[in-house]
Design a protein around this motif. Structure first.
Motif, PDB file in Angstrom:
ATOM      1  N   ILE A  23       0.927   3.299  -6.119  1.00  0.00           N
ATOM      2  CA  ILE A  23       1.880   2.299  -5.630  1.00  0.00           C
ATOM      3  C   ILE A  23       1.295   1.529  -4.460  1.00  0.00           C
ATOM      4  O   ILE A  23       1.428   0.302  -4.372  1.00  0.00           O
ATOM      5  CB  ILE A  23       3.212   2.970  -5.243  1.00  0.00           C
ATOM      6  N   CYS A  27       0.845  -2.421  -4.408  1.00  0.00           N
ATOM      7  CA  CYS A  27       1.550  -3.247  -3.421  1.00  0.00           C
ATOM      8  C   CYS A  27       0.579  -4.075  -2.578  1.00  0.00           C
ATOM      9  O   CYS A  27       0.883  -5.215  -2.222  1.00  0.00           O
ATOM     10  CB  CYS A  27       2.389  -2.363  -2.506  1.00  0.00           C
ATOM     11  N   THR A  28      -0.545  -3.497  -2.224  1.00  0.00           N
ATOM     12  CA  THR A  28      -1.511  -4.194  -1.373  1.00  0.00           C
ATOM     13  C   THR A  28      -2.490  -5.038  -2.172  1.00  0.00           C
ATOM     14  O   THR A  28      -3.247  -5.826  -1.603  1.00  0.00           O
ATOM     15  CB  THR A  28      -2.304  -3.195  -0.513  1.00  0.00           C
ATOM     16  N   ARG A  29      -2.507  -4.834  -3.489  1.00  0.00           N
ATOM     17  CA  ARG A  29      -3.380  -5.578  -4.398  1.00  0.00           C
ATOM     18  C   ARG A  29      -4.859  -5.437  -4.042  1.00  0.00           C
ATOM     19  O   ARG A  29      -5.636  -6.389  -4.167  1.00  0.00           O
ATOM     20  CB  ARG A  29      -2.962  -7.054  -4.456  1.00  0.00           C
ATOM     21  N   TRP A  88       1.983  -0.845   6.837  1.00  0.00           N
ATOM     22  CA  TRP A  88       1.729   0.353   6.038  1.00  0.00           C
ATOM     23  C   TRP A  88       1.275   1.523   6.904  1.00  0.00           C
ATOM     24  O   TRP A  88       1.674   2.665   6.670  1.00  0.00           O
ATOM     25  CB  TRP A  88       0.688   0.069   4.956  1.00  0.00           C
ATOM     26  N   CYS A 205      11.770  -2.460  -1.647  1.00  0.00           N
ATOM     27  CA  CYS A 205      10.726  -3.058  -0.828  1.00  0.00           C
ATOM     28  C   CYS A 205       9.420  -3.157  -1.604  1.00  0.00           C
ATOM     29  O   CYS A 205       8.753  -4.191  -1.592  1.00  0.00           O
ATOM     30  CB  CYS A 205      10.524  -2.224   0.436  1.00  0.00           C
ATOM     31  N   CYS A 206       9.054  -2.088  -2.299  1.00  0.00           N
ATOM     32  CA  CYS A 206       7.824  -2.117  -3.093  1.00  0.00           C
ATOM     33  C   CYS A 206       7.957  -3.104  -4.239  1.00  0.00           C
ATOM     34  O   CYS A 206       7.011  -3.807  -4.571  1.00  0.00           O
ATOM     35  CB  CYS A 206       7.522  -0.731  -3.661  1.00  0.00           C
ATOM     36  N   ARG A 208       9.387  -5.908  -4.420  1.00  0.00           N
ATOM     37  CA  ARG A 208       9.142  -7.295  -4.013  1.00  0.00           C
ATOM     38  C   ARG A 208       7.663  -7.568  -3.841  1.00  0.00           C
ATOM     39  O   ARG A 208       7.233  -8.711  -3.893  1.00  0.00           O
ATOM     40  CB  ARG A 208       9.870  -7.578  -2.692  1.00  0.00           C
ATOM     41  N   ARG A 209       6.857  -6.519  -3.636  1.00  0.00           N
ATOM     42  CA  ARG A 209       5.434  -6.705  -3.370  1.00  0.00           C
ATOM     43  C   ARG A 209       4.557  -6.423  -4.577  1.00  0.00           C
ATOM     44  O   ARG A 209       3.376  -6.720  -4.576  1.00  0.00           O
ATOM     45  CB  ARG A 209       4.997  -5.787  -2.217  1.00  0.00           C
ATOM     46  N   LEU A 210       5.113  -5.802  -5.607  1.00  0.00           N
ATOM     47  CA  LEU A 210       4.304  -5.404  -6.756  1.00  0.00           C
ATOM     48  C   LEU A 210       4.117  -6.554  -7.724  1.00  0.00           C
ATOM     49  O   LEU A 210       5.018  -7.356  -7.939  1.00  0.00           O
ATOM     50  CB  LEU A 210       4.987  -4.256  -7.513  1.00  0.00           C
ATOM     51  N   ARG A 215       5.496  -2.476 -11.539  1.00  0.00           N
ATOM     52  CA  ARG A 215       6.791  -2.049 -11.011  1.00  0.00           C
ATOM     53  C   ARG A 215       7.242  -0.718 -11.565  1.00  0.00           C
ATOM     54  O   ARG A 215       7.940   0.035 -10.910  1.00  0.00           O
ATOM     55  CB  ARG A 215       7.861  -3.105 -11.300  1.00  0.00           C
ATOM     56  N   VAL A 218       6.975   2.492  -9.452  1.00  0.00           N
ATOM     57  CA  VAL A 218       7.905   2.832  -8.378  1.00  0.00           C
ATOM     58  C   VAL A 218       9.019   3.715  -8.901  1.00  0.00           C
ATOM     59  O   VAL A 218       9.406   4.697  -8.289  1.00  0.00           O
ATOM     60  CB  VAL A 218       8.488   1.551  -7.755  1.00  0.00           C
TER      61      VAL A 218
END
Length: 239
Positions: A23, A27-29, A88, A205-206, A208-210, A215, A218
């Motif tokens: 994850i 999230c951070t790609r 993070w 929260c995750c 929105r960033r994935l 997804r 998560v």
């Protein structure tokens, strides 16, 4: 000069620590490749994997030839080395200390107590063919409830995440553990809204960033009970 090798992670997504790492990477790609290690098929015991990690556990990270084991060490290495959002693993000493405080507590409280419920309700009955030992399960659920109460009073208090107002690596580790008993149908012990609230906040929260394809990591779909039992057999070796 030799070309830099791509970051590699060796994972089995049936493992809670592996999911937390997966994850974070999503999230951070951070550019990386995944080598899947099927614990249920004993792939962590092969000579090839044992050469990478003699402890025969996942996750394992290989970064340009540098090999690192233990999920907590891998996650903190990545957020320290690479350009990821500060929330993070905050650089401010007091905020970072709060994350370290939880991750130290996590490995003696959240992780073993949530895993014990899953072990008693799913793994042991599958491996032995015996019914669930109700008294042991009741005791494990009580112990997990006590841990959730401590998690609320010590860490969550009135804030949305374990270590403040934004998600950190501590939340990823916690949520992946707290979701595991749900895989066996236990859900959270009665009267534990903090765990559910943390799970919802972190998942949202995750989410929105994935990127779209990630997804499901998560909140993975819960498999049918028998499938869950089969796929988790021998899935113990995770850091």
């Amino acid at each position: 000069m030799a070309a830099r090798q791509a970051l590699q992670v060796h994972l089995d997504l049936l493992s809670q620590p592996c999911r937390a790492l997966h994850i974070l990477l999503a999230c951070t790609r951070l550019p990386h490749t995944v080598r899947h290690v099927a614990l249920r098929r004993g792939e962590h015991r092969t000579p090839e994997f044992t050469e990478i990690n003699p402890m025969q556990k996942v996750p394992v990270m290989v970064d340009n030839g540098f090999i690192l084991t233990e999920s907590d060490a891998i996650i903190k290495y990545l957020v320290n080395k690479y350009d990821v959002p500060d929330h993070w693993y905050p650089r401010q000493p007091e905020r970072r200390a709060r994350v370290d405080e939880y991750t130290a507590w996590h490995h003696t409280h959240t992780r073993p107590h949530a895993a014990k419920v899953f072990l008693l309700e799913v793994l042991l009955p599958a491996q032995t063919g015996s019914p669930v030992e109700e008294q042991r399960l009741i005791g494990a659920l009580s112990q997990l409830q006590e841990t959730l109460d401590q998690l609320e009073s010590m860490f969550l208090r009135r804030q949305p995440f374990l270590c403040g107002d934004d998600i950190t690596v501590a939340d990823l580790l916690a949520v992946c553990e707290l979701m595991q008993p749900e895989g066996g149908g236990a859900g959270h012990p009665a009267g534990s809204p903090p765990a559910s609230a943390l799970e919802e906040s972190s998942s949202s929260c995750c989410g929105r960033r994935l990127r779209p394809g990630a997804r499901r990591a998560v909140r993975p779909e819960r498999p049918a009970p028998r499938q869950a039992v089969t796929s988790h057999r021998g899935a113990g070796p995770a850091d």
